[in-house]
Scaffold this motif. Structure first.
Motif, mmCIF file in Angstrom:
data_model
loop_
_atom_site.group_PDB
_atom_site.id
_atom_site.type_symbol
_atom_site.label_atom_id
_atom_site.label_comp_id
_atom_site.label_asym_id
_atom_site.label_seq_id
_atom_site.Cartn_x
_atom_site.Cartn_y
_atom_site.Cartn_z
ATOM 1 N N PRO A 93 5.375 -14.636 -8.704
ATOM 2 C CA PRO A 93 5.119 -14.266 -7.304
ATOM 3 C C PRO A 93 5.366 -12.778 -7.063
ATOM 4 O O PRO A 93 6.453 -12.274 -7.311
ATOM 5 C CB PRO A 93 6.098 -15.137 -6.521
ATOM 6 C CG PRO A 93 7.190 -15.466 -7.501
ATOM 7 C CD PRO A 93 6.527 -15.530 -8.842
ATOM 8 N N GLU A 94 4.299 -12.090 -6.631
ATOM 9 C CA GLU A 94 4.354 -10.644 -6.375
ATOM 10 C C GLU A 94 4.938 -9.910 -7.574
ATOM 11 O O GLU A 94 5.708 -8.949 -7.433
ATOM 12 C CB GLU A 94 5.120 -10.354 -5.079
ATOM 13 C CG GLU A 94 4.420 -10.942 -3.860
ATOM 14 C CD GLU A 94 5.031 -10.536 -2.537
ATOM 15 O OE1 GLU A 94 6.002 -9.762 -2.529
ATOM 16 O OE2 GLU A 94 4.522 -10.999 -1.497
ATOM 17 N N ASP A 99 4.868 -0.957 -14.385
ATOM 18 C CA ASP A 99 4.157 0.269 -14.019
ATOM 19 C C ASP A 99 2.662 -0.004 -14.078
ATOM 20 O O ASP A 99 2.026 0.123 -15.128
ATOM 21 C CB ASP A 99 4.554 1.397 -14.977
ATOM 22 C CG ASP A 99 3.855 2.711 -14.631
ATOM 23 O OD1 ASP A 99 3.211 2.774 -13.554
ATOM 24 O OD2 ASP A 99 3.958 3.663 -15.429
ATOM 25 N N TRP A 100 2.088 -0.364 -12.933
ATOM 26 C CA TRP A 100 0.670 -0.690 -12.887
ATOM 27 C C TRP A 100 -0.210 0.540 -13.066
ATOM 28 O O TRP A 100 -1.416 0.415 -13.300
ATOM 29 C CB TRP A 100 0.339 -1.399 -11.582
ATOM 30 C CG TRP A 100 0.911 -2.778 -11.530
ATOM 31 C CD1 TRP A 100 2.084 -3.170 -10.962
ATOM 32 C CD2 TRP A 100 0.337 -3.958 -12.106
ATOM 33 N NE1 TRP A 100 2.290 -4.515 -11.135
ATOM 34 C CE2 TRP A 100 1.228 -5.039 -11.832
ATOM 35 C CE3 TRP A 100 -0.834 -4.225 -12.812
ATOM 36 C CZ2 TRP A 100 0.976 -6.335 -12.252
ATOM 37 C CZ3 TRP A 100 -1.095 -5.517 -13.217
ATOM 38 C CH2 TRP A 100 -0.196 -6.563 -12.934
ATOM 39 N N ALA A 101 0.377 1.734 -12.979
ATOM 40 C CA ALA A 101 -0.394 2.957 -13.213
ATOM 41 C C ALA A 101 -0.515 3.275 -14.695
ATOM 42 O O ALA A 101 -1.261 4.177 -15.082
ATOM 43 C CB ALA A 101 0.256 4.137 -12.486
ATOM 44 N N PRO A 128 -0.156 -8.521 -8.607
ATOM 45 C CA PRO A 128 0.022 -7.071 -8.799
ATOM 46 C C PRO A 128 0.473 -6.382 -7.519
ATOM 47 O O PRO A 128 0.037 -6.723 -6.420
ATOM 48 C CB PRO A 128 -1.372 -6.594 -9.216
ATOM 49 C CG PRO A 128 -2.056 -7.825 -9.738
ATOM 50 C CD PRO A 128 -1.513 -8.959 -8.932
ATOM 51 N N SER A 129 1.335 -5.376 -7.662
ATOM 52 C CA SER A 129 1.954 -4.729 -6.505
ATOM 53 C C SER A 129 1.122 -3.641 -5.820
ATOM 54 O O SER A 129 1.345 -3.376 -4.634
ATOM 55 C CB SER A 129 3.308 -4.130 -6.909
ATOM 56 O OG SER A 129 3.139 -3.168 -7.944
ATOM 57 N N PRO A 130 0.168 -2.980 -6.490
ATOM 58 C CA PRO A 130 -0.548 -1.902 -5.783
ATOM 59 C C PRO A 130 -1.298 -2.403 -4.561
ATOM 60 O O PRO A 130 -1.796 -3.533 -4.522
ATOM 61 C CB PRO A 130 -1.524 -1.380 -6.850
ATOM 62 C CG PRO A 130 -0.890 -1.714 -8.151
ATOM 63 C CD PRO A 130 -0.206 -3.035 -7.917
ATOM 64 N N GLU A 371 -3.538 -12.295 -5.408
ATOM 65 C CA GLU A 371 -3.080 -12.962 -6.620
ATOM 66 C C GLU A 371 -4.253 -13.212 -7.564
ATOM 67 O O GLU A 371 -5.381 -13.461 -7.123
ATOM 68 C CB GLU A 371 -2.382 -14.272 -6.264
ATOM 69 C CG GLU A 371 -1.117 -14.023 -5.435
ATOM 70 C CD GLU A 371 -0.323 -15.271 -5.145
ATOM 71 O OE1 GLU A 371 0.908 -15.159 -5.016
ATOM 72 O OE2 GLU A 371 -0.926 -16.364 -5.053
ATOM 73 N N TRP A 372 -3.946 -13.159 -8.867
ATOM 74 C CA TRP A 372 -4.963 -13.262 -9.915
ATOM 75 C C TRP A 372 -4.544 -14.331 -10.919
ATOM 76 O O TRP A 372 -3.363 -14.451 -11.246
ATOM 77 C CB TRP A 372 -5.137 -11.924 -10.624
ATOM 78 C CG TRP A 372 -5.635 -10.819 -9.731
ATOM 79 C CD1 TRP A 372 -4.960 -10.226 -8.700
ATOM 80 C CD2 TRP A 372 -6.917 -10.189 -9.788
ATOM 81 N NE1 TRP A 372 -5.737 -9.265 -8.111
ATOM 82 C CE2 TRP A 372 -6.937 -9.213 -8.749
ATOM 83 C CE3 TRP A 372 -8.033 -10.339 -10.603
ATOM 84 C CZ2 TRP A 372 -8.050 -8.399 -8.528
ATOM 85 C CZ3 TRP A 372 -9.138 -9.527 -10.391
ATOM 86 C CH2 TRP A 372 -9.143 -8.573 -9.357
#
Length: 395
Positions: A93-94, A99-101, A128-130, A371-372
């Protein structure tokens, strides 16, 4: 289980390991400068595993030496068993908190999938948080109308990182829940949230950011003698009583018990005192509204609100939110997140009332990436994934 990723193009990737970590190691990372910069939400705190019933939990960490606390990311994984099998649906969850970058997303995502497959998972869902898109309150208030939705309004800002992450996930076989044939009923967590920026603002800035109706209602509450206090666990039954009234009045049902909120309050505050607070608005000795607030690092969330049907003219909920905004600002939070809002901009739609109320604080509607999901390879896992979707649809 220790997972070593395959050889990549740089030494950093070759040195990244994934393995289970202790709650203490996990929390220490979130509290560190590097971990704090990743902006973990409360759903990725170790304590959240104790809130959720019917799920097994794992705490995982990436880094050069996760067991020793040398981490670059962490993940709380919830595992739900598919009845009649020994296989699991994995839910972050979330999360994960990563580091999505990072352009080498496979350097940490592939080891996660390998670990989950080895742990018996047939499919996984992540959050993903972005952010993806943002709309300022002032823009939306001027563009409401019959049949209109957020998607009909040009966003004030499109986050390039969110766009990039979405494309990276799609090319790797992930499906956004409820879209692109991903199945299911959409996200478990709100895709559209409302946030009030706090960083670099004074309390005068916050006050001037409220619209005239909000400022008038806060003053009305103050003049009427509404008292806002921070309650305790002993006040949760009163909060829950008001929540049931609110659900009946506003036509929704969260499906949570009093025991759920008591457990949440206990475990979040055991992890860090003051992490979850219960605010009460009282008038003439009676509690008229109660809202919960959660703090993790430099982020604060208004989670759940409840109010009585009577004496609404003294505006207890406006008084509560103004106090919570001030307290979040005093804590040094960067953002005050008021959680989910509907995507409708049609004033005749019943859910629009919630969005209208939050727009009055002068913040922003933020569309997250949502969500994915993806099954974890192989015909058997795809079959189990479809069976799990059917099972959840019947619950």
């Amino acid at each position: 289980m220790l997972v070593r990723p395959g050889r990549g193009q740089d030494d950093r990737r070759r040195e990244t390991l994934l393995e289970p970590v202790t709650a203490e190691t996990y929390r220490a990372f979130l509290a560190s400068r590097a971990g704090g910069a990743l902006g973990a939400g409360f759903l990725q705190c170790p304590s959240w595993a104790q809130v959720k019933e019917g799920w097994r939990a794992q705490l995982l960490g990436w880094g050069a030496d996760p067991a020793a606390g040398k981490l670059t990311g962490v993940a709380l994984v919830l595992l739900r068993q598919l009845p009649g099998t020994r296989r699991f649906f994995a839910y972050l969850p979330e999360g994960p908190v990563a580091d999505w970058a990072d352009p080498d997303i496979d350097g940490w995502l592939d080891p996660l999938l390998s670990h989950l497959r080895a742990a018996g998972a047939f499919a996984v869902r992540i959050g993903p948080s972005p952010a993806y898109r943002r709309w300022d309150a002032a823009r939306l208030k001027s563009l409401t109308g019959p049949g209109r939705r957020l998607a009909d309004v040009l966003a004030c800002e499109v986050d390039p990182l969110g766009t990039t992450v979405a494309e990276r996930l799609r090319t790797r076989g992930w499906k956004r829940c409820g879209e692109d044939g991903g199945g299911g009923d959409g996200d478990a967590q709100p895709r559209h949230v409302f946030q009030v920026p706090l960083a670099g603002r004074t309390t005068d800035d916050l006050w001037s950011g409220l619209n005239q109706e909000w400022r008038r209602n806060v003053r009305r509450a103050q003049k009427a003698g509404v008292e806002v206090v921070v309650g305790s666990a002993a006040d949760l039954p009163e909060f829950y009583r008001l929540l049931r009234i609110t659900e009946e009045r506003d036509g929704f049902r969260l499906g949570r018990s009093l025991a759920y909120y008591e457990r949440q309050y206990a475990v979040l505050n055991a992890e860090e005192p003051g992490r979850m607070k219960l605010y009460l608005a009282r008038h003439d000795g009676e509690t008229l509204a109660a809202h919960t607030m959660i703090t993790v690092g430099r982020r604060v969330w208004y989670q759940t609100g409840a109010s009585a049907d009577h004496r609404r003219d003294v505006r207890p909920s406006n008084a509560l939110q103004w106090r919570m905004l001030l307290d979040a600002h005093a804590l040094g939070a960067d953002v005050y997140d008021m959680r989910g809002v509907p995507s409708t901009l049609d004033p005749d739609d019943r859910p629009f009332g919630l969005l209208r109320w939050k727009l009055g604080t002068g913040g922003q509607v933020v569309e997250t990436l949502g969500e994915w999901e993806r099954p974890l390879g192989g015909t058997a896992n795809h079959t189990l994934y479809r069976a799990f979707q059917a099972y959840m649809a019947r619950r």
